[in-house]
Design a protein around this motif. Sequence first.
Motif, PDB file in Angstrom:
ATOM      1  N   ASP A  89      81.972  60.133  73.613  1.00  0.00           N
ATOM      2  CA  ASP A  89      80.952  61.165  73.726  1.00  0.00           C
ATOM      3  C   ASP A  89      81.575  62.402  74.365  1.00  0.00           C
ATOM      4  OD1 ASP A  89      79.297  59.279  72.669  1.00  0.00           O
ATOM      5  OD2 ASP A  89      77.955  59.155  74.389  1.00  0.00           O
ATOM      6  N   VAL A  90      81.093  63.550  73.916  1.00  0.00           N
ATOM      7  CA  VAL A  90      81.667  64.812  74.372  1.00  0.00           C
ATOM      8  C   VAL A  90      80.599  65.904  74.283  1.00  0.00           C
ATOM      9  CG1 VAL A  90      82.559  65.468  72.087  1.00  0.00           C
ATOM     10  CG2 VAL A  90      83.732  66.261  74.130  1.00  0.00           C
ATOM     11  N   GLN A  91      80.731  66.920  75.128  1.00  0.00           N
ATOM     12  CA  GLN A  91      79.885  68.108  75.036  1.00  0.00           C
ATOM     13  C   GLN A  91      80.607  69.091  74.115  1.00  0.00           C
ATOM     14  OE1 GLN A  91      76.999  66.576  76.601  1.00  0.00           O
ATOM     15  NE2 GLN A  91      76.664  68.768  76.695  1.00  0.00           N
TER      16      GLN A  91
ATOM     17  N   GLN B 255      75.905  64.800  66.087  1.00  0.00           N
ATOM     18  CA  GLN B 255      75.115  65.424  67.141  1.00  0.00           C
ATOM     19  C   GLN B 255      74.116  64.403  67.655  1.00  0.00           C
ATOM     20  OE1 GLN B 255      72.638  68.704  65.864  1.00  0.00           O
ATOM     21  NE2 GLN B 255      72.935  69.727  67.825  1.00  0.00           N
TER      22      GLN B 255
ATOM     23  N   ASP C 262      74.072  69.793  72.601  1.00  0.00           N
ATOM     24  CA  ASP C 262      75.541  69.822  72.552  1.00  0.00           C
ATOM     25  C   ASP C 262      76.168  68.477  72.902  1.00  0.00           C
ATOM     26  OD1 ASP C 262      75.536  72.442  71.765  1.00  0.00           O
ATOM     27  OD2 ASP C 262      76.047  73.263  73.736  1.00  0.00           O
ATOM     28  N   HIS C 263      75.349  67.455  73.074  1.00  0.00           N
ATOM     29  CA  HIS C 263      75.872  66.110  73.344  1.00  0.00           C
ATOM     30  C   HIS C 263      76.215  65.476  71.992  1.00  0.00           C
ATOM     31  CE1 HIS C 263      75.232  61.845  75.183  1.00  0.00           C
ATOM     32  NE2 HIS C 263      76.500  62.133  74.999  1.00  0.00           N
ATOM     33  N   CYS C 264      77.502  65.214  71.793  1.00  0.00           N
ATOM     34  CA  CYS C 264      77.994  64.726  70.504  1.00  0.00           C
ATOM     35  C   CYS C 264      78.765  63.423  70.679  1.00  0.00           C
ATOM     36  CB  CYS C 264      78.916  65.766  69.868  1.00  0.00           C
ATOM     37  SG  CYS C 264      78.136  67.364  69.563  1.00  0.00           S
ATOM     38  N   ARG C 265      78.923  62.712  69.591  1.00  0.00           N
ATOM     39  CA  ARG C 265      79.725  61.492  69.581  1.00  0.00           C
ATOM     40  C   ARG C 265      80.781  61.619  68.485  1.00  0.00           C
ATOM     41  NH1 ARG C 265      76.326  56.822  70.125  1.00  0.00           N
ATOM     42  NH2 ARG C 265      76.702  57.328  72.306  1.00  0.00           N
TER      43      ARG C 265
ATOM     44  N   GLN D 113      87.866  65.567  72.920  1.00  0.00           N
ATOM     45  CA  GLN D 113      87.963  66.718  73.817  1.00  0.00           C
ATOM     46  C   GLN D 113      88.649  67.903  73.136  1.00  0.00           C
ATOM     47  OE1 GLN D 113      89.927  65.133  77.297  1.00  0.00           O
ATOM     48  NE2 GLN D 113      88.381  63.533  77.508  1.00  0.00           N
TER      49      GLN D 113
ATOM     50  N   ALA E 288      86.237  69.478  70.719  1.00  0.00           N
ATOM     51  CA  ALA E 288      85.224  70.205  71.491  1.00  0.00           C
ATOM     52  C   ALA E 288      85.781  71.534  72.008  1.00  0.00           C
ATOM     53  CB  ALA E 288      84.729  69.343  72.650  1.00  0.00           C
TER      54      ALA E 288
END
Length: 184
Positions: A19-21, A116, A120-123, A171, A174
């Motif tokens: 998970d990443v922003q 999504q 903005d929280h994505c996987r 990362q 992102a």
Amino acid sequence: MSATVRDDLVLSHAVFTADVQAPFDHVDIAQWLKTLPTHEYQRCAPGDHKAAGYTVDDDGTPMSINVEMIGTGLVVQQYRFEIAEAHYCRMVSLSDVLTPAGWTTSQVIWELRMEQLDGDHCRYTNTVTSHPTEHFLDFIAQHGQTFAEAAAARQDASGRHCRVETPLYAQSIARWAADHVANP
């Protein structure tokens, strides 16, 4: 040497998520791959990733060239973009592998997906599947190894490698997306 792929046999299969922003509307995995600098690629699997580049095949198909260590094998991948979308890419390579016993080949399918979850929280999902070639099967037989033994070793090495690179790829993608919000 037969480069015939044995897609009825799975040499390894790894699926990891992170998970990443990230600004989802600015995520573009295909463009990230086409512009991925070697040093950023190296940061995504320190010690294992050696070099990355972008080219096209004779027929104009975009290709990502990656050189990396998977276990004890130096793998030279010539990934052809089969699907190249902003949130999903499917790459297929007939890869050359330098093992301690010499050169062989395998097919590697690399799938990169960003979903999504909320805002903005994505996987990010990193999927890597490898199939042997006929040459690979002959090669391991000549060196006294069964397919089950080779597959177990490759599964272990690929799993360890993907576990490291998945969050670092997430990362990197992102950061690329955030840079493209600021500098469209």
